[in-house]
Design a protein around this motif. Structure first.
Motif, mmCIF file in Angstrom:
data_model
loop_
_atom_site.group_PDB
_atom_site.id
_atom_site.type_symbol
_atom_site.label_atom_id
_atom_site.label_comp_id
_atom_site.label_asym_id
_atom_site.label_seq_id
_atom_site.Cartn_x
_atom_site.Cartn_y
_atom_site.Cartn_z
ATOM 1 N N CYS A 132 -5.072 -9.685 -14.605
ATOM 2 C CA CYS A 132 -4.303 -8.791 -13.753
ATOM 3 C C CYS A 132 -3.040 -10.100 -13.811
ATOM 4 O O CYS A 132 -3.158 -11.198 -14.189
ATOM 5 C CB CYS A 132 -4.554 -8.611 -12.282
ATOM 6 S SG CYS A 132 -5.542 -10.266 -11.451
ATOM 7 N N GLU A 190 0.283 -9.053 -9.341
ATOM 8 C CA GLU A 190 -0.937 -8.345 -8.846
ATOM 9 C C GLU A 190 -1.756 -9.518 -7.960
ATOM 10 O O GLU A 190 -2.339 -9.056 -6.862
ATOM 11 C CB GLU A 190 -1.859 -7.756 -9.918
ATOM 12 C CG GLU A 190 -0.989 -6.629 -10.537
ATOM 13 C CD GLU A 190 -1.558 -6.063 -11.770
ATOM 14 O OE1 GLU A 190 -1.304 -4.858 -12.133
ATOM 15 O OE2 GLU A 190 -2.283 -6.722 -12.309
ATOM 16 N N GLU A 197 -0.171 -9.846 -4.523
ATOM 17 C CA GLU A 197 -0.496 -8.644 -3.870
ATOM 18 C C GLU A 197 -1.807 -8.442 -3.292
ATOM 19 O O GLU A 197 -2.272 -8.129 -2.207
ATOM 20 C CB GLU A 197 0.071 -7.298 -4.504
ATOM 21 C CG GLU A 197 1.570 -7.123 -4.740
ATOM 22 C CD GLU A 197 2.558 -7.318 -3.424
ATOM 23 O OE1 GLU A 197 1.716 -6.855 -2.495
ATOM 24 O OE2 GLU A 197 3.555 -7.673 -3.706
ATOM 25 N N GLU A 243 -6.088 -3.643 -1.033
ATOM 26 C CA GLU A 243 -4.668 -3.386 -1.587
ATOM 27 C C GLU A 243 -3.802 -3.628 -0.356
ATOM 28 O O GLU A 243 -3.979 -4.143 0.672
ATOM 29 C CB GLU A 243 -4.749 -1.620 -1.285
ATOM 30 C CG GLU A 243 -4.917 -1.178 0.028
ATOM 31 C CD GLU A 243 -4.941 0.505 0.056
ATOM 32 O OE1 GLU A 243 -4.903 1.136 -1.036
ATOM 33 O OE2 GLU A 243 -4.946 1.086 1.118
ATOM 34 N N ASN A 255 0.932 -1.680 -3.734
ATOM 35 C CA ASN A 255 -0.326 -0.736 -4.320
ATOM 36 C C ASN A 255 0.176 0.784 -3.906
ATOM 37 O O ASN A 255 0.048 1.517 -4.783
ATOM 38 C CB ASN A 255 -1.630 -0.996 -3.975
ATOM 39 C CG ASN A 255 -1.961 -2.715 -4.348
ATOM 40 O OD1 ASN A 255 -2.409 -3.394 -3.563
ATOM 41 N ND2 ASN A 255 -1.745 -3.029 -5.661
ATOM 42 N N ILE A 306 1.762 -1.830 -9.644
ATOM 43 C CA ILE A 306 1.056 -2.925 -9.280
ATOM 44 C C ILE A 306 -0.523 -2.374 -9.145
ATOM 45 O O ILE A 306 -0.643 -1.530 -7.960
ATOM 46 C CB ILE A 306 1.548 -3.408 -7.743
ATOM 47 C CG1 ILE A 306 3.005 -3.952 -8.235
ATOM 48 C CG2 ILE A 306 0.713 -4.647 -7.414
ATOM 49 C CD1 ILE A 306 3.079 -5.035 -8.936
ATOM 50 N N ARG A 307 -1.536 -2.780 -9.895
ATOM 51 C CA ARG A 307 -2.695 -2.605 -9.659
ATOM 52 C C ARG A 307 -3.394 -3.193 -8.485
ATOM 53 O O ARG A 307 -3.176 -4.163 -8.072
ATOM 54 C CB ARG A 307 -3.662 -2.651 -11.042
ATOM 55 C CG ARG A 307 -3.170 -1.807 -12.054
ATOM 56 C CD ARG A 307 -3.803 -2.231 -13.464
ATOM 57 N NE ARG A 307 -3.530 -3.634 -13.854
ATOM 58 C CZ ARG A 307 -3.922 -4.405 -14.609
ATOM 59 N NH1 ARG A 307 -4.982 -4.007 -15.337
ATOM 60 N NH2 ARG A 307 -3.766 -5.729 -14.961
ATOM 61 N N ARG A 308 -4.398 -2.162 -7.838
ATOM 62 C CA ARG A 308 -5.137 -2.989 -6.888
ATOM 63 C C ARG A 308 -6.114 -3.701 -7.315
ATOM 64 O O ARG A 308 -6.969 -3.202 -8.522
ATOM 65 C CB ARG A 308 -5.808 -1.812 -5.937
ATOM 66 C CG ARG A 308 -6.687 -2.128 -4.864
ATOM 67 C CD ARG A 308 -7.038 -0.741 -4.009
ATOM 68 N NE ARG A 308 -7.063 0.292 -4.760
ATOM 69 C CZ ARG A 308 -8.194 1.119 -4.661
ATOM 70 N NH1 ARG A 308 -9.321 0.795 -3.998
ATOM 71 N NH2 ARG A 308 -8.342 2.261 -5.413
#
Length: 166
Positions: A71, A75, A78, A90, A94, A100-102
Motif C-alpha cells: 500500500c 494508505e 489513513e 477504515e 476511505n 485510498i484503499r482500506r
C-alpha cells in the motif's frame, strides 16, 4: 554524538510490539507500530510538531524502498487513523476517496490472500512491523551521516517520557 539513544528508544518500542504479538494481541501490536512510526517521523523533522506529511515522508524514505508494503504511504497514514482513532480498518478518507484503499490486517501463517475486493488491501501485521524495523535501521544510518539531524533527534529523545537508568 551517536545514534545510541534513538536506537534504544526504537528497541523499547520494538520490544513492546513483540510482547503484544507474543500475547496474541496482533491489532494492538499494529497500533503500537503506527505510534512508533509516528514518533520516528517526529524525530526526523526540525519543528517540535509533525504531521501527516512527515509521517508519509518517513514511510516513503525509510520503509517503502527497503521493505515495501502493498500500500502507499498515504494508505498507511489513513490505516493508522482508522485503527488508532476508531479501531476500524477504515478512515474517513476511505469513504471520501476511491483512490485510498482500506487496509485490512492479517497475521501469522495466513496464506497469501487473493484480493478480489476493489478498494481493499491486505497487510500482514508482521510485515508492518518488519517494514518499521527496516525503516529504523535506514533512519539510523541516515542520522549517522547527518550530525545536525542527529542533534534534532537527540534533543527530542531527551524530551520523551521514557525510563532512564538511575
Amino acid at each position: 554524538m551517536s545514534t545510541e539513544d534513538v536506537f534504544s528508544f526504537a528497541k523499547e518500542m520494538t520490544d513492546s510490539v513483540i510482547c503484544l504479538r507474543a500475547g496474541g494481541h496482533h491489532l494492538q501490536a499494529a497500533m503500537l507500530t503506527y505510534v512508533a512510526i509516528e514518533q520516528m517521523a517526529w524525530l526526523s523533522v526540525n519543528p517540535l510538531r509533525s504531521g501527516p506529511a512527515d509521517f508519509q515522508n518517513w514511510v516513503n524514505t525509510y520503509m517503502q524502498p527497503y521493505a515495501p508494503l502493498p500500500c502507499t504511504a498515504r494508505e498507511i497514514w489513513e490505516a493508522r487513523n482508522g485503527l488508532l482513532h476508531m479501531g476500524t480498518a477504515e478512515s474517513s478518507a476511505n469513504r471520501d476517496s476511491a483512490e485510498i484503499r482500506r487496509v485490512c490486517y492479517v497475521y501469522g501463517n495466513t496464506p497469501k490472500l487473493a484480493n478480489k475486493s476493489v478498494g481493499v488491501v491486505f497487510v500482514r501485521v508482521e510485515d508492518l512491523v518488519t517494514s518499521y524495523l527496516t525503516g529504523v535501521m535506514w533512519f539510523l544510518s541516515h542520522l549517522d551521516g547527518n550530525p545536525s539531524e542527529l542533534q534534532v533527534a537527540e534533543g527530542k529523545i531527551a524530551r520523551m517520557l521514557t525510563q532512564r537508568p538511575l
